[in-house]
Structures are given as structure tokens and as C-alpha cells.
Write an enzyme that holds these catalytic residues in place. Structure first.
Site, PDB file in Angstrom:
ATOM      1  CD  GLU A  55     -10.508  12.911  -3.944  1.00  0.00           C
ATOM      2  OE1 GLU A  55      -9.750  12.490  -4.836  1.00  0.00           O
ATOM      3  OE2 GLU A  55     -11.231  12.177  -3.251  1.00  0.00           O
ATOM      4  CE  LYS A  57     -13.594  11.973  -0.610  1.00  0.00           C
ATOM      5  NZ  LYS A  57     -13.141  10.565  -0.637  1.00  0.00           N
ATOM      6  CE  LYS A 117      -9.920   9.640  -6.858  1.00  0.00           C
ATOM      7  NZ  LYS A 117     -10.368   9.905  -5.511  1.00  0.00           N
ATOM      8  CD  GLU A 166      -8.603   4.123  -7.532  1.00  0.00           C
ATOM      9  OE1 GLU A 166      -8.521   5.358  -7.414  1.00  0.00           O
ATOM     10  OE2 GLU A 166      -9.641   3.471  -7.288  1.00  0.00           O
ATOM     11  CG  ASN A 187      -8.973   3.032  -3.443  1.00  0.00           C
ATOM     12  OD1 ASN A 187      -8.869   3.390  -2.268  1.00  0.00           O
ATOM     13  ND2 ASN A 187     -10.022   3.332  -4.189  1.00  0.00           N
ATOM     14  CD  GLU A 217      -5.636   6.299  -5.749  1.00  0.00           C
ATOM     15  OE1 GLU A 217      -4.982   6.296  -6.787  1.00  0.00           O
ATOM     16  OE2 GLU A 217      -6.847   5.975  -5.710  1.00  0.00           O
ATOM     17  CB  SER A 218      -8.696   5.491   0.148  1.00  0.00           C
ATOM     18  OG  SER A 218      -9.141   5.802  -1.125  1.00  0.00           O
TER      19      SER A 218
END
Ligand SMILES: O=C(O)c1ccccc1NCC(=O)[C@H](O)[C@H](O)COP(=O)(O)O
Length: 499
Positions: A55, A57, A117, A166, A187, A217-218
């Protein structure tokens, strides 16, 4: 909750954007683009047994500013070189400091697919994503109901965009399934209190069928985190902050993947100038290729002799003290040195030919002191066998690939090595074009992979195809001329990722 605030801000933003660019115009622009994309985002996420979405970001509500210095295009290019399957780009401006220009510029620069995103609450944003060059959009279950998720997913499908749907808990995973998602992301961050628990995606994995792509994710940081995902049948990680904070993203991704447990051989082909030899010697590929066939890289027999002699001379001078210290400096010339030091392996030389006669091949191989001849024409198995009876040099057969059958046809060949290259109607090689590597999925014999390999795709080529060796020509050139910096950069990437 933060999500409510973001959605409220998004409604205002979308309304403002619609004032600037009319929905009708954006929709028309999106519909004018090809929709038969083949869904490259999904294809990429299935290409390897484990894949990373990296990503771009700048900031997040939970971490504030992540990257004060934000060279988004360089970051994206580095992700591509590192071997990311896809890139996720934040376009949300108020909470993540995203921007549409990041997506537009990145999508038009890298060859790998890009995800928009954002917090998609309006069809308008899906048309925007298409126009800006995205290959996929994010749909968040916590922001949308199932009928809307379904409608948005179907609209994206009709435009050739994939949807990463998501979820965070059981209820949302069920929503994602109900809307027909082909890609479900779980997530690990709880958007209510920002706590992160990697086990969240592991816990929810079994709710999703195997034919749906499952993304964690994350909050992922370490090789151990990735191993936990692999051990639990999760094949994709979406990671932002960890990569954004890594000064060397190629090294970081290699560290997360872990060792390849092999190093592919490297052949640098189409060397035609003595000026390039120092860079080749420094890079130390296993093979140097000389093109004798008609080509912009063609060399005469005399030029080839000079290049080979120069290669061995410079190689011996550079490495003899290290690799054969006992005899260093005693031999009269490099050929003598190599003969006196049989364990001292210089770079091997490969002559590239198209439809040359057996006699000429043998004569040139002897005269130039080649280690292998690579046949790029219509030479058949009988020709290869006839050639092998007349020479001890290795015989390589190059095959242009359009389907798995093209490779399979050569499985029992007596050629010492097969080299698979991209198909081209008029040209025999050195085209810089990539073919569909999945044609080689079932091929069970060592081979060299050629065709459009360069610094941006070699990491994925090695991890996806695991070829015996990599052959590169155009990928180490600028404007048709071998480029020392590209030779160096390519070599560094291979060394960083393959060990
Ligand atoms: O390189 C050429 O010009 C060439 C011409 C005719 C037959 C073969 C040729 N090259 C053979 C190679 O081994 C190339 O390295 C291979 O095709 C890959 O080239 P590239 O796609 O440019 O990396």
C-alpha cells in the site's frame, strides 16, 4: 465511530467532485474504456502461493502521518520491483491524505494492477476509479448494505474492475459472501477502537470457500505473521504501514517471503560491445550471450572472439586473486589461466543462432571458444541430435511459447537446455515481450526463462516460475544499447531476492 465521520466527509467530497466533473461525463469516460480486462488484480492474487498487496499510504487516522516524505511514484515503482502482486493506493484525502493523482500516476507508471483504496459509497466513485486507471476497488461491508454491495460489485464487474470486499467480523463476512464477492478481505484492525489482532483473519478464514480469494489486511509486520497466514490457508496479505516505514522495500518483501532456497542462473544476452564487458564482469552472470543471427545486436565472428577473449581476460584479472590465489598471475593469457585452473569458473559464453548449418555452428563454436550454442530458428530434434554428434559444446533450444503445448512438445528433447521465450510473428528473439508464464506451470524439466524480463518483473518471475535460469536482453538496455546501471540494478535485485 471514525468510520461514520469518514463516510460523512466522503458524502460531502463526492458531492463536490460531482460539481467539478459531471457524473454523466465521468460515466461516459469510464464506459469508453475497455471492459474486457481479464481482471488482472484477481489473476495477480492467484499467481503465487503467497501474494502481497503493498500500500501507498501517507497517513491514517490511527497512526497520523506515516510518511512525511512521500515520493509516491518511487514507492510504487519499488513495490513493483520488490515483487508485489498489486498496489493499493489511498485516494481518501481528509483522513488518509490520499489523492486521485497518486492513483492516476501510479496506475500509468507500473505494470502491476492497482487498487483504489477509498470509502466507496456512490457509483460515481467506481466510474472515477476506472477512469483513473485502477484495476480494482475496495467495498467496505461496514459502510454498505448487501443490495448496495451487490450493485456496486456488479457495476465494477461490468467495467472490468475487481472488487475487494472488506469485512471485520462474522456478520460482515456473510455480507461479503452474500454480495457475490470473489475477493474477501478481513481487516485485522477494529475500526471502533483501532486495536489490531492478526488472529482475526485467521479466525474468519474458514467461513469463506477456497475458490474465493482471501486477503488478510492490516497490522501485519513480520515473517512470523506471514507464516501464520500461510499455515491457515490465507494466500494474500495487504500491508501498508510496515512497507511505508521500510527504507528498502525490495529487502523487506524478500525478508517477509523468506529464502527462495535457490539462485537462478543468469544469462545476459546480446552483448555486442567491449565497453559493456566491465559491467558484465562485475555483475558475474553465469552466461553471456552473443547474437550471431541477424539482429541489431548481431556480432561477427571476429567481434565475438574479441568479446570472449576480453571477457575471460577481465574476469581472470578481477577474480583470480580471490578465487584461484595459488596460480594467480602466472599464466600468460586468460585462456591459459582458465586451462591451468580448471575449477576457476569464468562466465560461460552462449552463441545465439537462427537456422545456421551444423558445420557452421561447429566451426564458429570452436573459433570463438563458445560454451553453448542457442538455436532460435526452426531447428528440429533431428538437427539437434546431428549437431550433438559433432560437438561437445552444450546445445540449447529456444522455443517461442503461445501455449503449454509449445513447451510440452520439447519435453523429451536431447537439447542440453531449453529456453522459453515470447512468441513473435516476425522476430526470433530479443523482443522485450513477456509471455504467459502459467503456460509453464506443468512443465517438469529445467529451463531458462526469457522474454521481457527486466528489473520490474524478475522478482515475480523467480518466485512464480522458479526457472533454472533467467535470460535477459532488452531489460538491461536503454534505447537499444546495453546500460551498465541497468545491469547492476538487475543483478542487485536477483541477489537480494534469490538465496
Ligand atoms: O536478441 C536478439 O536480437 C535475438 C535475435 C534473434 C534471435 C535471438 C535473439 N535473442 C535471443 C535471446 O536469448 C534473448 O536474450 C531472448 O530472446 C530474450 O530477449 P528479451 O525479451 O529482449 O529479454
Amino acid at each position: 465511530m471514525i468510520l461514520d465521520k469518514i463516510v460523512e466527509a466522503t458524502k460531502i467530497r463526492v458531492a463536490q467532485e460531482k460539481e467539478v466533473e459531471m457524473p454523466k461525463a465521468v460515466k461516459a469516460a469510464a464506459l469508453a474504456l475497455p471492459s474486457d480486462t481479464g481482471f488482472p488484480f484477481e489473476v495477480a492474487l492467484r499467481q503465487q502461493d503467497f501474494n502481497f498487496i503493498c500500500e501507498v499510504k501517507k497517513a491514517s487516522p490511527s497512526k497520523g502521518i506515516i510518511a512525511e516524505h512521500f515520493p509516491y511514484l518511487d514507492i510504487a515503482k519499488e513495490y513493483e520491483v520488490a515483487g508485489a502482486a498489486a498496489i493499493s493506493v489511498l485516494t481518501e484525502p481528509d483522513f488518509f491524505k490520499g489523492d486521485k493523482k497518486y492513483l492516476q500516476e501510479i496506475a500509468s507508471t507500473v505494470k502491476i494492477p492497482v487498487l483504489r483504496k477509498d470509502f466507496i459509497i456512490d457509483e460515481y466513485q467506481i466510474y472515477q476509479a476506472k477512469v483513473w486507471g485502477a484495476s480494482a476497488i475496495l467495498l467496505i461491508c461496514a459502510c454498505l448494505d448487501v443490495p448496495t454491495l451487490t450493485k456496486f460489485r456488479e457495476l465494477a464487474d461490468s467495467l472490468g474492475l475487481s472488487s475487494l470486499v472488506e469485512a471485520h467480523d462474522e456478520k460482515e463476512v456473510q455480507m461479503a459472501i452474500d454480495c457475490g464477492a470473489r475477493i474477501i478481505g478481513v481487516n485485522n484492525r477494529n475500526l471502533k477502537d483501532f486495536t489490531v489482532d492478526v488472529q482475526n483473519s485467521v479466525r474468519l478464514r474458514n467461513l469463506v470457500q477456497d475458490d474465493v480469494i482471501f486477503v488478510s489486511e492490516s497490522g501485519l509486520e513480520t515473517p512470523e505473521d506471514i507464516q501464520v497466514l500461510r499455515d491457515n490457508n490465507i494466500g494474500v496479505a495487504l500491508m501498508g504501514e510496515t512497507f511505508m516505514r521500510s527504507p528498502n522495500k525490495v529487502e523487506k518483501l524478500a525478508y517477509l517471503y523468506g529464502p527462495t532456497y535457490y539462485t537462478p542462473k543468469v544469462k545476459m544476452c546480446g552483448i555486442s560491445k567491449v565497453d559493456t564487458i566491465p559491467a558484465v564482469v562485475e555483475a558475474k552472470p553465469n552466461y553471456m550471450g552473443l547474437v550471431f543471427a541477424p539482429s541489431k545486436r548481431q556480432v561477427t565472428v571476429d567481434q565475438a572472439k574479441t568479446l570472449v577473449e576480453e571477457l575471460h581476460k577481465q574476469y581472470a584479472k578481477t577474480y583470480s586473486a580471490v578465487e584461484a590465489p595459488m596460480n594467480a598471475g602466472t599464466a600468460q593469457d586468460s585462456k591459459e589461466f582458465v586451462q591451468e585452473n580448471p575449477n576457476f569458473e569464468s562466465i560461460k559464453t552462449v552463441g545465439v543462432f537462427v537456422n545456421e548449418t551444423v558445420d557452421n555452428l561447429v566451426a564458429i563454436a570452436n573459433e570463438v571458444n563458445l560454451d553453448a550454442v542457442q538455436l532460435h530458428g526452426d531447428e528440429d530434434e533431428a538437427f539437434i541430435q546431428a549437431l550433438k554428434e559433432k560437438t561437445d559444446v552444450e546445445v540449447w533450444k529456444a522455443v517461442q511459447i503461445r501455449s503449454a503445448a509449445d513447451a510440452e512438445a520439447w519435453i523429451d528433447s536431447s537439447a542440453d537446455m531449453l529456453l522459453f521465450d515470447a512468441y513473435h510473428k516476425d522476430e526470433r528473439g530479443g523482443t522485450g515481450e513477456v509471455f504467459d508464464w502459467s503456460c509453464l506451470d506443468e512443465f517438469e524439466r529445467p529451463f531458462m526463462l526469457a522474454g521481457g524480463i527486466d528489473s520490474t518483473n524478475v522478482a515475480r518471475a523467480i518466485r512464480t516460475v522458479r526457472p533454472y535460469g533467467i535470460d535477459i536482453s532488452s531489460g538491461i538496455e536503454t534505447d537499444g544499447v546495453k546500460d551498465d546501471e541497468k545491469i547492476k540494478a538487475f543483478t542487485n535485485i536477483v541477489r537480494t531476492i534469490a538465496h
